[in-house]
Design a protein around this motif. Structure first.
Motif, PDB file in Angstrom:
ATOM      1  N   GLU A  48       0.829  -1.205   0.000  1.00 55.13           N
ATOM      2  CA  GLU A  48       0.000   0.000   0.000  1.00 55.13           C
ATOM      3  C   GLU A  48       0.868   1.262   0.000  1.00 55.13           C
ATOM      4  O   GLU A  48       0.549   2.250  -0.678  1.00 55.13           O
ATOM      5  CB  GLU A  48      -0.913  -0.014   1.219  1.00 55.13           C
ATOM      6  CG  GLU A  48      -1.918  -1.161   1.196  1.00 55.13           C
ATOM      7  CD  GLU A  48      -2.683  -1.288   2.500  1.00 55.13           C
ATOM      8  OE1 GLU A  48      -2.421  -0.473   3.415  1.00 55.13           O
ATOM      9  OE2 GLU A  48      -3.526  -2.201   2.608  1.00 55.13           O
ATOM     10  N   ALA A  49       1.974   1.215   0.734  1.00 53.78           N
ATOM     11  CA  ALA A  49       2.869   2.372   0.765  1.00 53.78           C
ATOM     12  C   ALA A  49       3.511   2.603  -0.598  1.00 53.78           C
ATOM     13  O   ALA A  49       3.644   3.754  -1.047  1.00 53.78           O
ATOM     14  CB  ALA A  49       3.945   2.173   1.827  1.00 53.78           C
ATOM     15  N   ALA A  50       3.900   1.506  -1.261  1.00 57.30           N
ATOM     16  CA  ALA A  50       4.521   1.625  -2.579  1.00 57.30           C
ATOM     17  C   ALA A  50       3.520   2.157  -3.604  1.00 57.30           C
ATOM     18  O   ALA A  50       3.861   2.972  -4.467  1.00 57.30           O
ATOM     19  CB  ALA A  50       5.065   0.268  -3.017  1.00 57.30           C
ATOM     20  N   LYS A  51       2.272   1.704  -3.509  1.00 57.64           N
ATOM     21  CA  LYS A  51       1.245   2.206  -4.426  1.00 57.64           C
ATOM     22  C   LYS A  51       0.983   3.692  -4.207  1.00 57.64           C
ATOM     23  O   LYS A  51       0.698   4.443  -5.143  1.00 57.64           O
ATOM     24  CB  LYS A  51      -0.054   1.413  -4.237  1.00 57.64           C
ATOM     25  CG  LYS A  51      -0.016   0.010  -4.806  1.00 57.64           C
ATOM     26  CD  LYS A  51      -1.356  -0.695  -4.601  1.00 57.64           C
ATOM     27  CE  LYS A  51      -1.331  -2.087  -5.226  1.00 57.64           C
ATOM     28  NZ  LYS A  51      -2.623  -2.810  -5.022  1.00 57.64           N
ATOM     29  N   SER A  52       1.124   4.107  -2.959  1.00 58.81           N
ATOM     30  CA  SER A  52       0.845   5.517  -2.645  1.00 58.81           C
ATOM     31  C   SER A  52       1.856   6.466  -3.270  1.00 58.81           C
ATOM     32  O   SER A  52       1.570   7.664  -3.439  1.00 58.81           O
ATOM     33  CB  SER A  52       0.817   5.714  -1.126  1.00 58.81           C
ATOM     34  OG  SER A  52       2.117   5.587  -0.572  1.00 58.81           O
TER      35      SER A  52
END
Length: 217
Positions: A120-124
């Motif tokens: 989720e952090a990478a997608k953000s």
């Protein structure tokens, strides 16, 4: 029971020749199998459903059929499709395909178990699913998957013995040739066990050394 030590002495260098062939096959099949398995494992975690289904079907077929049958399919099937390969390369391909399926499952399970918050952090920050798998999740999964990958490579080395059925002159086939000419099965099979045990012991030691040197994420 007496052991014919003269036969043992004669067989040691002959089996060593077969060992060289076994190591060549295992090295090539291991490289192809690990590379293909990692790619398939990452594809099975991607977002494109048809690709995931194809990978799943391939893995299920390989895991659901005996390796011996797979060797025969490759050895007899490739010439029907116009690919005329010798016993050596037919064996390498069959073992590679088999190894890749098991490695794919290891990769799928290990990479998929990495903490979801990192995805989720990478997608953000705008990373695509492919880049997340390749640059974020896979590096963190290498150390946890080492024991399972080592087990797959060890199984691959032992499975090279099945190539004797298509006349590949690997370690087991060289032992069978000695038995056929001298009729000393116990001595030769005992030697074969020693050779395989030595190879597997070295592989296990190398794996432990690599695992200790890998960074802990």
């Amino acid at each position: 029971m007496t052991i014919d030590w003269a036969i043992v002495e004669m067989a040691i260098p002959l089996l060593a020749e077969g060992t060289v062939m076994t190591l060549k096959i295992a090295t090539l099949a291991g490289l192809f199998g690990l590379g293909g398995g990692i790619a398939l494992g990452l594809l099975s975690l991607g977002g494109f459903s048809p690709t995931r289904w194809l990978v799943r079907a391939y893995v299920d077929f390989i895991r659901g059929t005996p390796l011996l049958i797979q060797i025969f399919i490759v050895f007899f099937g490739l010439p029907l499709m116009g690919f005329r390969l010798g016993e050596f390369w037919a064996g390498v391909i069959a073992l590679s395909l088999n190894c890749a399926a098991y490695v794919a499952e290891v990769v799928r399970g290990t990479v998929g178990a990495v903490e979801k918050g990192q995805t989720e952090a990478a997608k953000s920050i705008g990373m695509t699913q492919g880049k997340i798998l390749l640059y974020v999740l896979l590096p963190q999964s290498i150390r946890p998957m080492m024991p399972a990958l080592t087990n797959d490579v060890i199984t691959l080395v032992k499975n090279t013995s099945l190539l004797s059925v298509i006349s590949v002159y690997e370690l087991t086939r060289s032992g069978q040739a000695i038995i056929a000419s001298h009729f000393v099965p116990f001595e030769i099979f005992a030697l074969l066990a020693v050779y395989y045990y030595a190879i597997i012991s070295v592989l296990s030691w190398v794996s432990r050394v690599i695992e200790r040197r890998l960074p802990a994420w």
